[in-house]
Design a protein around this motif. Structure first.
Motif, PDB file in Angstrom:
ATOM      1  N   ASN A 135      -5.597   9.813   2.014  1.00 55.07           N
ATOM      2  CA  ASN A 135      -6.255   9.559   3.296  1.00 55.07           C
ATOM      3  C   ASN A 135      -6.244  10.850   4.099  1.00 55.07           C
ATOM      4  O   ASN A 135      -5.181  11.370   4.446  1.00 55.07           O
ATOM      5  CB  ASN A 135      -5.521   8.443   4.047  1.00 55.07           C
ATOM      6  CG  ASN A 135      -6.262   7.982   5.284  1.00 55.07           C
ATOM      7  OD1 ASN A 135      -6.982   8.754   5.927  1.00 55.07           O
ATOM      8  ND2 ASN A 135      -6.092   6.707   5.645  1.00 55.07           N
ATOM      9  N   GLU A 164       0.830  -1.200   0.000  1.00 52.84           N
ATOM     10  CA  GLU A 164       0.000   0.000   0.000  1.00 52.84           C
ATOM     11  C   GLU A 164       0.871   1.259   0.000  1.00 52.84           C
ATOM     12  O   GLU A 164       1.929   1.307   0.637  1.00 52.84           O
ATOM     13  CB  GLU A 164      -0.891   0.025   1.233  1.00 52.84           C
ATOM     14  CG  GLU A 164      -1.964  -1.038   1.273  1.00 52.84           C
ATOM     15  CD  GLU A 164      -2.821  -0.901   2.510  1.00 52.84           C
ATOM     16  OE1 GLU A 164      -3.936  -0.325   2.395  1.00 52.84           O
ATOM     17  OE2 GLU A 164      -2.403  -1.338   3.594  1.00 52.84           O
ATOM     18  N   LYS A 211       1.813   5.084  -7.633  1.00 53.58           N
ATOM     19  CA  LYS A 211       0.462   4.814  -7.132  1.00 53.58           C
ATOM     20  C   LYS A 211       0.322   5.459  -5.755  1.00 53.58           C
ATOM     21  O   LYS A 211       1.320   5.745  -5.081  1.00 53.58           O
ATOM     22  CB  LYS A 211       0.193   3.317  -7.042  1.00 53.58           C
ATOM     23  CG  LYS A 211       1.135   2.579  -6.106  1.00 53.58           C
ATOM     24  CD  LYS A 211       0.811   1.084  -6.059  1.00 53.58           C
ATOM     25  CE  LYS A 211       1.724   0.324  -5.091  1.00 53.58           C
ATOM     26  NZ  LYS A 211       1.389  -1.113  -5.017  1.00 53.58           N
ATOM     27  N   VAL A 268      -3.043   6.205  -2.486  1.00 54.86           N
ATOM     28  CA  VAL A 268      -4.422   6.377  -2.057  1.00 54.86           C
ATOM     29  C   VAL A 268      -4.424   7.512  -1.052  1.00 54.86           C
ATOM     30  O   VAL A 268      -3.675   7.475  -0.065  1.00 54.86           O
ATOM     31  CB  VAL A 268      -4.974   5.084  -1.405  1.00 54.86           C
ATOM     32  CG1 VAL A 268      -6.367   5.345  -0.836  1.00 54.86           C
ATOM     33  CG2 VAL A 268      -5.012   3.940  -2.405  1.00 54.86           C
TER      34      VAL A 268
END
Length: 342
Positions: A254, A231, A250, A252
């Motif tokens: 948060n 991750e 990459k 994500v």
């Protein structure tokens, strides 16, 4: 007979003339000797030193060695140079725009002695205080450089790696670690969290060219050493997710990694930042992978007591599976490529 008398008369006349001439020469020589005896010796021409003039008062933007009022020159001594002074005057106080190492008041110069140079002085003034190993860009997100380390900055400076680089490389290849990476370098360092709008990069600090290169350098090192990445989590700030994207391709977002909307935090806000970050630092990564977190300085300091400086600094964290963790090592951007070197 007449001719003989004339010849003797002529010889007598010549003798009298020669005697008169020699007397004149002797008198001239005595006069010249007397005049020379009255001359001043050569060394005395250099013995009369006058009083030193006063230098002007220092003003803004002057160099640190500009003095205030100069002292009076003392008497010079035989064989010294004409511009040798006596006791040097006190140096003026340094003022605005001088460098940190500029001294305060200069000490008094020593007395000049035979064959000394006019620049020989007494004790110099004390230099200003400097802080070892501080960088001008170090500071919080507000960009202020303090005169001394904060507790978090001192903890960062004092931190020692628990393993060698090669040991760290072998451990990372096995997975199970969290790498908390403070975003790479920005164009400026200032507190933008109050006015920053998420999704609008123009309202936030942006990565500089150096920051772009740092991000790529980190990602290339992970690929080079085949360090498995699972991750990749970033805050919603542009400088954070861009660092993640450039390094690992990459991410994500948060919001738990975002700042509170304040520049000076209350105790409650510090506690809030710690509560937001701890679950991410203590979560064990999936088997055989490492988790990357790209965030900011203040949240990491709230959770660990360590202020991660400079920008681009990373800390390698080992979760213990029981809600805690161990800080194993810290890494600057350029150090990732040297993991195989001890």
């Amino acid at each position: 007979m007449t001719n003989n008398k004339k010849s003797k008369s002529l010889e007598l006349l010549l003798a009298l003339s020669l005697t008169t001439t020699m007397g004149t020469v002797v008198n001239a020589q005595e006069t010249l000797t007397t005049n020379f005896s009255q001359l001043t010796p050569k060394s005395q021409f250099f013995a009369q030193g006058g009083e030193g003039g006063e230098s002007g008062e220092t003003i803004e933007n002057t160099k640190p060695n500009d003095g205030g009022e100069g002292g009076e020159g003392g008497e010079t001594i035989e064989n010294t140079k004409p511009n040798d002074g006596g006791e040097g005057g006190e140096g003026g106080e340094t003022i605005e725009n001088t460098k940190p190492s500029d001294g305060g008041e200069g000490g008094e110069g020593g007395e000049t002695i035979e064959n000394t140079k006019p620049s020989d002085g007494g004790e110099g003034g004390e230099g200003g205080e400097t802080i070892e190993n501080t960088k001008p860009s170090d500071g919080g997100e507000g960009g202020e450089s303090g005169e001394k380390y904060s507790e978090g900055e001192q903890a960062n400076a004092d931190f020692k790696d628990k393993v060698t680089r090669i040991e760290l490389l072998n451990n990372l290849r096995q997975g199970g670690y969290i790498i908390y990476l403070r975003h790479a370098q920005t164009e400026k360092d200032y507190a933008d969290q109050i006015n920053a709008v998420m999704g609008d990069c123009s309202s936030q600090r942006m990565l500089s060219e150096v920051g772009w290169n740092q991000s790529k350098m980190i990602g290339q090192a992970f690929s080079k050493y085949q360090i498995p990445v699972g991750e990749v989590i970033s805050s919603q700030y542009c400088r954070a997710w861009q660092t993640a994207d450039l390094a690992f391709g990459k991410y994500v977002k948060n919001s738990a990694l975002n700042f509170p909307k304040a520049e000076d935090y209350t105790d409650e806000q510090v506690a809030q930042m710690k509560a937001q970050l701890m679950p991410l630092l203590t979560k064990t990564p999936p088997q055989g992978t490492n988790t990357i977190i790209v965030g900011h300085d203040d949240l990491f300091e709230a959770a660990t007591g360590i202020y991660p400086a400079p920008q681009g600094m990373a800390y390698v964290v080992k979760p213990d599976g029981k809600g805690g963790f161990e800080l194993v090592a810290n890494m600057l951007p350029e150090e990732w490529d040297k993991l195989s070197q001890n």
